[in-house]
Scaffold this motif. Structure first.
Motif, short mmCIF file in Angstrom:
data_model
loop_
_atom_site.label_atom_id
_atom_site.label_comp_id
_atom_site.label_asym_id
_atom_site.label_seq_id
_atom_site.Cartn_x
_atom_site.Cartn_y
_atom_site.Cartn_z
N LEU A 23 52.80 14.66 34.39
CA LEU A 23 53.42 15.39 33.29
C LEU A 23 54.93 15.30 33.41
O LEU A 23 55.50 15.51 34.48
CB LEU A 23 52.98 16.85 33.30
CG LEU A 23 51.48 17.12 33.15
CD1 LEU A 23 51.21 18.62 33.05
CD2 LEU A 23 50.89 16.39 31.95
N VAL A 66 51.84 11.18 30.88
CA VAL A 66 52.15 11.86 29.63
C VAL A 66 53.66 11.85 29.40
O VAL A 66 54.42 12.44 30.17
CB VAL A 66 51.63 13.32 29.63
CG1 VAL A 66 51.94 13.99 28.30
CG2 VAL A 66 50.12 13.34 29.90
N VAL A 92 52.65 12.93 22.13
CA VAL A 92 52.70 12.52 23.53
C VAL A 92 52.13 11.11 23.62
O VAL A 92 51.11 10.81 23.01
CB VAL A 92 51.92 13.47 24.47
CG1 VAL A 92 52.65 14.79 24.61
CG2 VAL A 92 50.50 13.71 23.97
N VAL A 151 57.70 19.52 20.57
CA VAL A 151 57.23 18.15 20.78
C VAL A 151 56.26 17.80 19.67
O VAL A 151 55.40 18.61 19.30
CB VAL A 151 56.55 18.02 22.16
CG1 VAL A 151 55.77 16.72 22.28
CG2 VAL A 151 57.58 18.13 23.28
N CYS A 157 63.54 9.49 26.00
CA CYS A 157 63.17 10.59 25.11
C CYS A 157 63.84 11.91 25.52
O CYS A 157 64.15 12.75 24.67
CB CYS A 157 61.65 10.78 25.08
SG CYS A 157 60.77 9.51 24.16
N ILE A 163 47.54 20.37 29.36
CA ILE A 163 48.87 20.54 28.77
C ILE A 163 49.29 22.00 28.72
O ILE A 163 50.41 22.35 29.10
CB ILE A 163 48.90 19.89 27.38
CG1 ILE A 163 48.92 18.36 27.53
CG2 ILE A 163 50.10 20.37 26.56
CD1 ILE A 163 48.90 17.58 26.26
N PHE A 186 59.34 17.60 29.86
CA PHE A 186 59.24 18.49 28.70
C PHE A 186 58.27 19.65 28.94
O PHE A 186 58.20 20.56 28.14
CB PHE A 186 58.83 17.70 27.46
CG PHE A 186 59.97 17.01 26.77
CD1 PHE A 186 60.71 17.64 25.78
CD2 PHE A 186 60.34 15.72 27.14
CE1 PHE A 186 61.78 17.01 25.16
CE2 PHE A 186 61.39 15.08 26.52
CZ PHE A 186 62.13 15.72 25.53
N PHE A 187 57.53 19.59 30.04
CA PHE A 187 56.59 20.66 30.35
C PHE A 187 57.27 21.76 31.15
O PHE A 187 58.21 21.51 31.91
CB PHE A 187 55.40 20.11 31.14
CG PHE A 187 54.47 19.27 30.32
CD1 PHE A 187 53.38 19.84 29.69
CD2 PHE A 187 54.70 17.92 30.16
CE1 PHE A 187 52.53 19.07 28.92
CE2 PHE A 187 53.86 17.13 29.39
CZ PHE A 187 52.77 17.71 28.76
N VAL A 207 50.44 16.00 18.46
CA VAL A 207 50.03 17.25 19.10
C VAL A 207 48.81 17.86 18.40
O VAL A 207 48.04 18.59 19.03
CB VAL A 207 51.20 18.27 19.13
CG1 VAL A 207 52.27 17.81 20.09
CG2 VAL A 207 51.77 18.50 17.74
N PHE A 235 54.92 23.16 26.42
CA PHE A 235 56.19 22.44 26.31
C PHE A 235 57.38 23.41 26.32
O PHE A 235 57.32 24.51 25.78
CB PHE A 235 56.22 21.62 25.02
CG PHE A 235 55.13 20.59 24.93
CD1 PHE A 235 55.15 19.47 25.73
CD2 PHE A 235 54.07 20.75 24.04
CE1 PHE A 235 54.14 18.51 25.66
CE2 PHE A 235 53.05 19.81 23.96
CZ PHE A 235 53.08 18.68 24.77
N SER A 257 56.45 12.85 26.57
CA SER A 257 56.59 13.69 25.38
C SER A 257 57.65 13.13 24.43
O SER A 257 58.73 12.72 24.86
CB SER A 257 56.98 15.12 25.79
OG SER A 257 56.07 15.64 26.73
#
Length: 550
Positions: free
Chosen positions: A381, A454, A417, A414, A80, A403, A384-385, A429, A410, A456
């Motif tokens: 996580l 998680v 998840v 996104v 991803c 999150i 993407f965080f 989301v 993010f 994303s």
């Protein structure tokens, strides 16, 4: 599988293990040679087809692995993130295409660009230093990520020292093992590997079976792409896991502990072995520990690349040296497990919880979290965080807090998840605000907490492509024992691929029937679980998917 075969494979005990030997034979070329496997078959008094059948199943034993020198992560988080094509292209400047294999997943989901070379994992910017990696024994395999606790710090608490840390274990040896088990049952600690079954009951089932030989197995085959909580514990908190296995052995009357650690975590194997050696030096394992009647020892078995080994009966078959196919239950492992002996299999994080429970009492753990989901949970996580990493939260913590506050939100857009691995739910989301981190909240809303990993899904990643990826993963990793999973996952992948690459429209009724067959007909949660995220996708992303169905 044949009971007689299990007995034959277990007659030499754990020290002389067929699966272990196959792994060592494969190291020079990537696969064991036929002559050596034939000798092993004679040594263990089994048919040559058994050793050949076992070796042909695993990614890192099968003949197709011969000559592989470097492996690229193809886990969902890296897919991803879109980083792996660049990794492959960079590796092709140093390796022939046939020398490049794949691994799923390397647990480097916090920074992606992950690959494996010469017994070490690399990620992030390491690919930019390929020359240094190949030419020298560099430390570029080291990675760092955020590690933080919100609320009670238990699993992420700093390690003190051997003497202080294991004092609660020595004190437990002075108590009746039945009383120690009651503390675990009081805590209501539930399995962290996905099923959420009460650990105390699992241990009690094994305890109640009379047998001189019993096994405690740590399932460290963390194959869910996006999850690296087990890796964190093995590499940063190994003594928490070993402590949990010692206590489990004491309350079940087991003498042997096996850590089944995935091949994709090579650094973890060394770190855990060093911790075991430290216990031996301090006389905390072996015969009659601390002048008690309790004896216990450890063995590490390094897995060889198979997601299905995360299922406990497939894992047991794997350790025996059989093909890791799922067993029909009953009998359950507590009655007839490894080498037909009573066996308890627990996840890494589940075992790590026992230090706090034994040190502070079952009520102390139960007081944390919710009524039915007690204690804390590690959440992984991905990249993407803004603050990727490992977070320990109390059960019942709002997912939105994890999150947006802990993860910092993010970095880019996104739309969903996936939580709990490839068999976990696909959470849009818009549903994040409705969920809390506990088993009941996820189940009530039609999702699965699982490992609490998680992954994303970015807004520009097609959901149908994501569905095709899930089916492809499930088909590749199926043990093949039951028809619904073996055939159904492949049919699902073919339908999704055909819809993506042509004008073909999937018959929605046929597709729904396929999902139902997988759910109801599969022997284990592998085939039975993959429909969950697909159904979530159909429910929440109908506008995007409608064009592929009629």
């Amino acid at each position: 599988m044949s009971d007689n075969l299990s007995e034959l494979l277990g007659r030499k005990g754990l020290k002389d293990n067929l699966f272990d030997k196959l792994g060592k034979l494969a190291k020079p070329e990537g696969t064991p040679n036929n002559e050596a496997m034939a000798k092993l078959a004679d040594e263990f008094l089994i048919g040559k087809a058994n050793t050949f059948g076992t070796a042909s199943f695993y990614d890192f034993l099968k003949p197709e692995n011969k000559g592989k020198k470097v492996y690229v992560c193809n886990g969902t988080a890296c897919v991803c993130a879109g980083t792996q094509e660049k990794v492959i292209n960079s590796l092709k400047s140093k390796f022939d295409a046939e020398e490049i294999g794949h691994m799923t997943c390397l647990g480097r989901c916090h920074e992606n660009s992950a690959f494996h070379y010469d017994g070490k994992n690399y990620s992030g910017d390491a690919i930019s230093n390929l020359n240094s990696i190949i030419d020298s024994d560099s430390n570029l395999n080291q990675d760092t990520y955020n590690i933080k606790a919100s609320g009670k710090q238990i699993l992420t608490a700093p390690f003190s020292n051997i003497t202080d840390y294991y004092q609660p274990f020595l004190e437990a040896l002075q108590k009746d093992s039945a009383d120690v088990l009651e503390e675990i049952k009081t805590s209501n600690v539930r399995g962290r590997g996905g099923a959420g079954f009460p650990m105390g009951l699992k241990l009690q089932f094994c305890r109640n079976v009379e047998n001189e030989t019993k096994f405690i197995i740590c399932n460290a085959d963390e194959g869910d792409p996006g999850a690296y909580s087990d890796r964190y514990l093995l590499e940063h908190q190994p003594h928490s896991v070993l402590f949990g296995m010692l206590i489990s052995g004491y309350v079940t009357h087991a003498k042997y502990g096996i850590l089944y650690i995935r091949a994709e975590y090579p650094e973890a194997v060394k770190i855990v072995q060093d911790a075991i050696d430290e216990l031996k030096t301090n006389n905390l394992i072996g015969e009659n520990i601390n002048s008690s009647d309790f004896s216990f020892d450890f063995k590490i078995i390094q897995a060889q690349g198979s997601y299905i080994c995360g299922e406990e009966t497939a894992l047991i078959n794997s350790i025996e040296g059989q093909r890791p196919e799922v067993r029909v239950r009953p009998p359950f492992p507590a009655q007839k497990g490894l080498f037909n002996k009573p066996t308890t299999v627990n996840n890494v994080e589940t075992l790590a919880a026992l230090h706090y429970i034994i040190s502070n009492g079952g009520e102390a753990w139960k007081a944390i979290g919710t009524e039915r989901s007690s204690g804390t949970k590690l959440v992984s996580l991905d990249s993407f965080f803004n603050n990727p990493g490992m977070y320990e939260v109390e059960m019942g913590t709002p997912l939105s807090y994890v999150i947006n506050e802990l993860g910092g939100g993010f970095k880019s857009d996104v739309k969903a998840v996936q939580i709990g691995g490839p068999l976990g739910g696909l959470v849009p989301v818009s549903k994040i605000e409705d969920l809390t981190v506990d088993f009941e909240s996820f189940s009530k809303n039609g999702f699965l907490l699982g490992h609490a990993s998680v992954v994303s899904v970015p807004s520009d990643y097609p959901i149908m492509k994501f569905i095709e990826h899930l089916f492809d993963f499930a088909a590749y990793e199926s043990c093949g024992k039951c028809f619904p999973c073996r055939l159904g996952t492949k049919r699902g992948q073919e339908l999704a691929e055909k819809a993506l690459t042509s004008d073909y429209k999937i018959d929605k009724k046929l597709f729904t029937d396929l999902l139902t067959t997988l759910e109801q007909g599969s022997l284990c949660a592998h085939g039975g679980g993959i429909p969950l995220p697909v159904r979530n996708a159909l429910q929440y992303f109908d506008d995007e998917l409608r064009q592929y169905f009629n």
